[in-house]
Design an enzyme around this catalytic site. Sequence first.
Site, short mmCIF file in Angstrom:
data_model
loop_
_atom_site.label_atom_id
_atom_site.label_comp_id
_atom_site.label_asym_id
_atom_site.label_seq_id
_atom_site.Cartn_x
_atom_site.Cartn_y
_atom_site.Cartn_z
N ASP A 94 0.87 -1.28 0.05
CA ASP A 94 0.17 -0.09 0.18
C ASP A 94 0.88 1.23 0.05
OD1 ASP A 94 -2.59 1.24 0.45
OD2 ASP A 94 -1.62 1.82 2.49
N GLU A 98 0.96 -0.78 -5.39
CA GLU A 98 -0.03 0.47 -5.53
C GLU A 98 0.76 1.57 -6.29
OE1 GLU A 98 -1.62 2.74 -2.63
OE2 GLU A 98 -3.48 3.18 -3.59
C1 GLC Z 1 -3.98 3.32 -0.35
C2 GLC Z 1 -5.34 2.67 -0.33
C3 GLC Z 1 -6.55 3.57 0.25
C4 GLC Z 1 -5.89 3.92 1.67
C5 GLC Z 1 -4.53 4.72 1.56
C6 GLC Z 1 -3.89 4.82 3.04
O1 GLC Z 1 -4.20 4.16 -1.22
O2 GLC Z 1 -5.76 2.00 -1.33
O3 GLC Z 1 -7.61 2.74 0.59
O4 GLC Z 1 -6.90 5.13 2.12
O5 GLC Z 1 -3.64 3.85 0.72
O6 GLC Z 1 -3.73 3.87 3.37
#
Ligand code: GLC
Length: 567
Positions: free
Chosen positions: A233, A294
């Site tokens: 993440d 991500e």
């Molecule tokens: C990433 C996740 C999202 C979350 C953010 C903070 O973007 O996909 O849902 O709010 O990280 O952890």
Amino acid sequence: MRKIAFWLAAALVSVCMAGSSAAAQTSSHAVDAEGHQWWQHAVFYEIYPRSFADSNNDGIGDLKGITSKLDYLRDLGVDAMWITPCFPSPQVDFGYDVSDYENIDPMYGTLADFDVLVSEAKKRDIHIVLDFVVNHTSDQHKWFLDSKSSRTSAHRDWYIWRDGKGPGEPPNNWVSLFGGSAWKFDPATNQYYYHFFYAAQPDLNWRNPAVKDAMFEVTRWWYKRGVAGFRLDAVETLFEDPGLHDNPIASPGKNAYGDPIEKNEYNSKLPELHEVLRGLRKVADESDGVLIGETWTADVAELNEYYGKGNNELQLPMDFLFAMVNKLSPAEFRKQIAAVNAASGWPTFVISNHDIVRSYDRYGDGKHNDQIAKLMAALYLTLRGTPIMYYGEEIGMKTTPPTRKEDVKDPIGRTGWPEEKGRDGERTPMQWDESENAGFSTGTPWLPVPPTYKTHNVADESKDLGSVLEFYKSVLKLRHTNRALLDGNYSAINEDDANVLSYVRLYKDQGVVVALNMSDTQRTVKLDLRSTGFASVERLLATGQSAAAGTEVSLEPYAVFIGELRK
Ligand code: GLC
């Protein structure tokens, strides 16, 4: 595409190696003679556990609920699931604020339930991938509680603490992605701590080797428990400029939260993050694990950086530029697919997730929505690369945002209302059947079930050969059994066509052609197979309203043609 624009703003700031050679490094667990790894042949499926299936009817989905749906996932054609955070958490950001990395939140079950899920999934050849929140913890994590307890505490330097510029003035101008200053003042120790997201999500200090060691150990702990890898993440924001330079202003005006629009030059995509990714990859390789990223890259050069030189970072950095095409434009998809296809690692395609408006709404025209959902499925499930589905996409679930501010659950929707309604709309309960609450729960679901569960649900669509679900199943089946679709090269054909996106996938003496009508009128395409070594279409493999004779394919509006080629 509020969130997309959002992240794009954050994003402002080679070797051509084929998939098989990328895999060669860890060929000990290859699934074929050419060195492909299991994750290159796998279809991943993202599960938002709060919303998937509720076994104890408290209105919130749970691990036992997921276990109860494993047969569904296997029959659908899923090989791996990525479960968004299910660890103990105050749930400020619905699990993305972790207070204990090595346990399961009681609302989702227990570690024993998790072990059952892993072993039951294994029986069905489904791998489990967890979500690793690497950038920050919850402010209730024991590391942070100790960190904030005094300036000399053992964990003080595990987070980013700084003096203010002056009385009442944060250390610099950085704003949080979720609104307001990215610095929160703590009167107990008279310093500010840094949080790229909510104040309840303090950023870890990855410059501290102890943080690195502890976080690497977390992944080792889960690998030993049987997980097959992690989705990492928010990797972009792991590091901050130690000099804390102010970010430049990207454009005039204010964002949905009333903050200045900054270019994240000094707190995003710092090169140091790649060393962390290499470290996480080393640990992953000890267990043959896969790392998904991500990665909101601005271009393919950035994507290549995430694969790493020599493919020693992420095996599957997501290509969101593909999802961000956001309109049915053959020319734009062609461009993006070609770019990713020439990248230095194995492509990863997504069209939806829990942070962005569902693909059903982004591409649908309001009239041919189901047909367009099939078109999009045919596109990303027949490309060279690993697709990651989002729960509900396979039944044509639509985004259903709250209509009143008081109903919003996602805090960014409350802060940014009405411009930013938050992400509740894409996180609504899975639509299993026509019964009350769509078969998700007999309790009160944490988010309302959209009215579309009457027309789009698993039970009904399973009985209808023309449904979105049955289309997904047939294309997934084809993808798993057709060697050209699994491993074949990708080549665009008929590149001048402004309405139909056509390409071939070629593997030795096998060839598959895909033609996708991205327009609302009937089209006929004369396939230009000259460069492919094939002469014409042998037979139809899958379709949504199309037909072929020789090299001519006729397609209804938004129709799909997938055919086998003959020499
Ligand atoms: C990433 C996740 C999202 C979350 C953010 C903070 O973007 O996909 O849902 O709010 O990280 O952890």
